[in-house]
Design an enzyme around this catalytic site. Structure first.
Site, PDB file in Angstrom:
ATOM      1  N   ASP A   1       0.831  -1.209   0.000  1.00 49.84           N
ATOM      2  CA  ASP A   1       0.000   0.000   0.000  1.00 49.84           C
ATOM      3  C   ASP A   1       0.869   1.263   0.000  1.00 49.84           C
ATOM      4  OD1 ASP A   1      -1.922   1.980   0.557  1.00 49.84           O
ATOM      5  OD2 ASP A   1      -3.060   0.641   1.858  1.00 49.84           O
TER       6      ASP A   1
ATOM      7  N   HIS B   1      -0.504   4.591   0.034  1.00 50.47           N
ATOM      8  CA  HIS B   1      -1.250   5.788   0.454  1.00 50.47           C
ATOM      9  C   HIS B   1      -0.541   6.437   1.647  1.00 50.47           C
ATOM     10  CE1 HIS B   1      -4.361   3.544  -1.796  1.00 50.47           C
ATOM     11  NE2 HIS B   1      -4.784   4.752  -2.133  1.00 50.47           N
TER      12      HIS B   1
HETATM   13  C1  B12 Z   1      -5.109   9.749  -3.006  1.00 51.25           C
HETATM   14  C2  B12 Z   1      -5.512   8.317  -3.278  1.00 51.25           C
HETATM   15  C3  B12 Z   1      -4.631   7.523  -4.025  1.00 51.25           C
HETATM   16  C4  B12 Z   1      -3.271   7.993  -4.471  1.00 51.25           C
HETATM   17  C5  B12 Z   1      -2.293   7.829  -3.299  1.00 51.25           C
HETATM   18  C6  B12 Z   1      -1.199   8.878  -3.334  1.00 51.25           C
HETATM   19  C7  B12 Z   1      -0.308   8.737  -2.127  1.00 51.25           C
HETATM   20  N1  B12 Z   1       0.963   8.446  -2.347  1.00 51.25           N
HETATM   21  O1  B12 Z   1      -0.765   8.840  -1.000  1.00 51.25           O
HETATM   22  C8  B12 Z   1      -2.971   6.988  -5.643  1.00 51.25           C
HETATM   23  C9  B12 Z   1      -3.518   7.582  -6.934  1.00 51.25           C
HETATM   24  C10 B12 Z   1      -1.520   6.613  -5.855  1.00 51.25           C
HETATM   25  C11 B12 Z   1      -3.863   5.819  -5.252  1.00 51.25           C
HETATM   26  C12 B12 Z   1      -3.625   4.537  -5.685  1.00 51.25           C
HETATM   27  C13 B12 Z   1      -4.490   3.463  -5.397  1.00 51.25           C
HETATM   28  N2  B12 Z   1      -5.663   3.530  -4.751  1.00 51.25           N
HETATM   29 CO1  B12 Z   1      -6.263   5.102  -3.760  1.00 51.25          CO
HETATM   30  N3  B12 Z   1      -7.136   6.573  -3.002  1.00 51.25           N
HETATM   31  C14 B12 Z   1      -6.755   7.809  -2.797  1.00 51.25           C
HETATM   32  C15 B12 Z   1      -7.912   8.588  -2.104  1.00 51.25           C
HETATM   33  C16 B12 Z   1      -8.608   9.431  -3.195  1.00 51.25           C
HETATM   34  C17 B12 Z   1      -7.515   9.500  -0.958  1.00 51.25           C
HETATM   35  C18 B12 Z   1      -6.653   8.852   0.131  1.00 51.25           C
HETATM   36  C19 B12 Z   1      -6.187   9.954   1.051  1.00 51.25           C
HETATM   37  O2  B12 Z   1      -5.080  10.470   0.911  1.00 51.25           O
HETATM   38  N4  B12 Z   1      -7.074  10.362   1.985  1.00 51.25           N
HETATM   39  C20 B12 Z   1      -6.807  11.487   2.911  1.00 51.25           C
HETATM   40  C21 B12 Z   1      -6.252  10.957   4.235  1.00 51.25           C
HETATM   41  C22 B12 Z   1      -6.083  12.114   5.217  1.00 51.25           C
HETATM   42  O3  B12 Z   1      -7.219  10.080   4.782  1.00 51.25           O
HETATM   43  P1  B12 Z   1      -6.934   8.546   5.003  1.00 51.25           P
HETATM   44  O4  B12 Z   1      -5.870   8.076   4.100  1.00 51.25           O
HETATM   45  O5  B12 Z   1      -8.246   7.852   5.000  1.00 51.25           O
HETATM   46  O6  B12 Z   1      -6.320   8.485   6.496  1.00 51.25           O
HETATM   47  C23 B12 Z   1      -7.079   8.883   7.642  1.00 51.25           C
HETATM   48  C24 B12 Z   1      -7.960   7.771   8.212  1.00 51.25           C
HETATM   49  O7  B12 Z   1      -8.188   6.682   7.337  1.00 51.25           O
HETATM   50  C25 B12 Z   1      -7.299   7.354   9.466  1.00 51.25           C
HETATM   51  N5  B12 Z   1      -6.302   6.267   9.434  1.00 51.25           N
HETATM   52  C26 B12 Z   1      -5.596   5.755   8.402  1.00 51.25           C
HETATM   53  N6  B12 Z   1      -4.749   4.807   8.846  1.00 51.25           N
HETATM   54  C27 B12 Z   1      -4.912   4.728  10.178  1.00 51.25           C
HETATM   55  C28 B12 Z   1      -4.256   3.935  11.133  1.00 51.25           C
HETATM   56  C29 B12 Z   1      -4.613   4.091  12.476  1.00 51.25           C
HETATM   57  C30 B12 Z   1      -3.937   3.238  13.498  1.00 51.25           C
HETATM   58  C31 B12 Z   1      -5.616   5.015  12.855  1.00 51.25           C
HETATM   59  C32 B12 Z   1      -5.992   5.193  14.265  1.00 51.25           C
HETATM   60  C33 B12 Z   1      -6.268   5.798  11.898  1.00 51.25           C
HETATM   61  C34 B12 Z   1      -5.895   5.651  10.580  1.00 51.25           C
HETATM   62  O8  B12 Z   1      -6.632   8.524   9.905  1.00 51.25           O
HETATM   63  C35 B12 Z   1      -6.086   9.184   8.745  1.00 51.25           C
HETATM   64  C36 B12 Z   1      -5.900  10.657   9.030  1.00 51.25           C
HETATM   65  O9  B12 Z   1      -7.139  11.273   9.336  1.00 51.25           O
HETATM   66  C37 B12 Z   1      -8.816   7.415  -1.585  1.00 51.25           C
HETATM   67  C38 B12 Z   1     -10.315   7.712  -1.525  1.00 51.25           C
HETATM   68  C39 B12 Z   1     -10.688   8.476  -0.309  1.00 51.25           C
HETATM   69  N7  B12 Z   1     -11.465   9.483  -0.488  1.00 51.25           N
HETATM   70  O10 B12 Z   1     -10.256   8.119   0.806  1.00 51.25           O
HETATM   71  C40 B12 Z   1      -8.495   6.303  -2.583  1.00 51.25           C
HETATM   72  C41 B12 Z   1      -8.605   4.838  -2.139  1.00 51.25           C
HETATM   73  C42 B12 Z   1      -8.019   4.661  -0.741  1.00 51.25           C
HETATM   74  N8  B12 Z   1      -7.761   4.149  -3.118  1.00 51.25           N
HETATM   75  C43 B12 Z   1      -8.234   3.004  -3.486  1.00 51.25           C
HETATM   76  C44 B12 Z   1      -7.629   2.101  -4.402  1.00 51.25           C
HETATM   77  C45 B12 Z   1      -8.391   0.856  -4.763  1.00 51.25           C
HETATM   78  C46 B12 Z   1      -6.357   2.364  -4.940  1.00 51.25           C
HETATM   79  C47 B12 Z   1      -5.594   1.470  -5.905  1.00 51.25           C
HETATM   80  C48 B12 Z   1      -5.587  -0.025  -5.562  1.00 51.25           C
HETATM   81  C49 B12 Z   1      -6.173   1.745  -7.301  1.00 51.25           C
HETATM   82  C50 B12 Z   1      -5.568   0.897  -8.425  1.00 51.25           C
HETATM   83  N9  B12 Z   1      -6.365  -0.041  -8.893  1.00 51.25           N
HETATM   84  O11 B12 Z   1      -4.428   1.090  -8.778  1.00 51.25           O
HETATM   85  C51 B12 Z   1      -4.174   2.073  -5.852  1.00 51.25           C
HETATM   86  C52 B12 Z   1      -3.283   1.384  -4.789  1.00 51.25           C
HETATM   87  C53 B12 Z   1      -1.845   1.715  -5.015  1.00 51.25           C
HETATM   88  C54 B12 Z   1      -1.034   1.255  -3.839  1.00 51.25           C
HETATM   89  N10 B12 Z   1      -0.023   0.426  -4.098  1.00 51.25           N
HETATM   90  O12 B12 Z   1      -1.294   1.645  -2.726  1.00 51.25           O
HETATM   91  C55 B12 Z   1      -9.573   2.709  -2.819  1.00 51.25           C
HETATM   92  C56 B12 Z   1      -9.482   1.627  -1.740  1.00 51.25           C
HETATM   93  C57 B12 Z   1     -10.741   0.778  -1.817  1.00 51.25           C
HETATM   94  C58 B12 Z   1     -10.943  -0.158  -0.674  1.00 51.25           C
HETATM   95  N11 B12 Z   1     -10.195  -0.135   0.414  1.00 51.25           N
HETATM   96  O13 B12 Z   1     -11.885  -0.869  -0.775  1.00 51.25           O
HETATM   97  C59 B12 Z   1     -10.021   4.134  -2.328  1.00 51.25           C
HETATM   98  C60 B12 Z   1     -10.873   4.143  -1.058  1.00 51.25           C
HETATM   99  C61 B12 Z   1     -10.797   4.779  -3.498  1.00 51.25           C
HETATM  100  C62 B12 Z   1     -12.128   4.096  -3.766  1.00 51.25           C
HETATM  101  N12 B12 Z   1     -13.220   4.637  -3.256  1.00 51.25           N
HETATM  102  O14 B12 Z   1     -12.168   3.088  -4.399  1.00 51.25           O
HETATM  103  N13 B12 Z   1      -4.848   6.229  -4.397  1.00 51.25           N
END
Ligand code: B12
Length: 146
Positions: A13, A15
């Protein structure tokens, strides 16, 4: 003494935004944070926890493969002698899985707490302060009045 937490994104992963926010929030709350970054293996988590004598290991996963990536994780930690609280959070299941079921799955795998992607970092910090029993002294109580 600040408590040390090891943080990283497991498996393949990539992200990075979520753990960057978590690193800043945990650091601001007074923890020493060892951020392993993205694409971290189970062994790397365990080795870092040992090297830094971590009290907590925080695992993040967003791309839907957390269950596969975390299989055997607690066995690896145990094999390295890691005795730490373990949390996992993020987007832990593929698609629209019901979170209660996801939580059960990861608790059964050995995680102490499971958080969804809507979790505010302050919620995880409060949980960790409780789990590690960190006393928070309110400023007015800490003041010695003459
Ligand atoms: C930006 C993004 C990308 C970027 C990542 C860039 C980078 N280097 O970070 C790129 C374009 C590269 C990408 C690729 C992929 N992505 Co993407 N991506 C996103 C997106 C739009 C935003 C993620 C993000 O940055 N969120 C903002 C941060 C602040 O929030 P967060 O990550 O959720 O983290 C917060 C919470 O989750 C929580 N949290 C997270 N971890 C932890 C751990 C603990 C202990 C705790 C307490 C809390 C916690 O706290 C964090 C801070 O508030 C999401 C959709 C979405 N809206 O979430 C999809 C998403 C995560 N991606 C997804 C997918 C499928 C992929 C790919 C597999 C797509 C593909 N087929 O290639 C690839 C995977 C590549 C890889 N090897 O990882 C899916 C996952 C689906 C699922 N889980 O069922 C999502 C949900 C999109 C969707 N709706 O389908 N992605």
């Amino acid at each position: 003494m600040p408590k040390t937490v090891v943080l990283g994104v497991i498996g393949s992963d990539a992200h990075v935004v979520g753990i960057t926010i978590l690193e800043q929030a945990f650091s601001a709350a007074g923890f020493d944070v060892v951020n392993l970054g993205v694409q971290t293996s189970q062994e790397e988590f365990a080795e870092a926890a040992v090297a830094h004598d971590a009290e907590a290991v925080l695992v993040s996963s967003l791309y839907g493969h957390a269950e596969q990536d975390c299989r055997g994780f607690h066995d690896v930690l145990a094999a390295h002698g890691v005795d730490a609280v373990t949390y996992i959070g993020g987007n832990l299941a593929v698609g629209q899985d019901e979170f209660a079921r996801t939580r059960e799955t990861f608790e059964a795998m050995g995680f102490d707490r499971v958080f969804d992607s809507e979790t505010d970092p302050t919620e995880a910090i409060a949980a960790l302060e409780r789990d590690l029993r960190i006393a928070t002294v309110e400023p007015e109580r800490a003041t010695v009045r003459s």
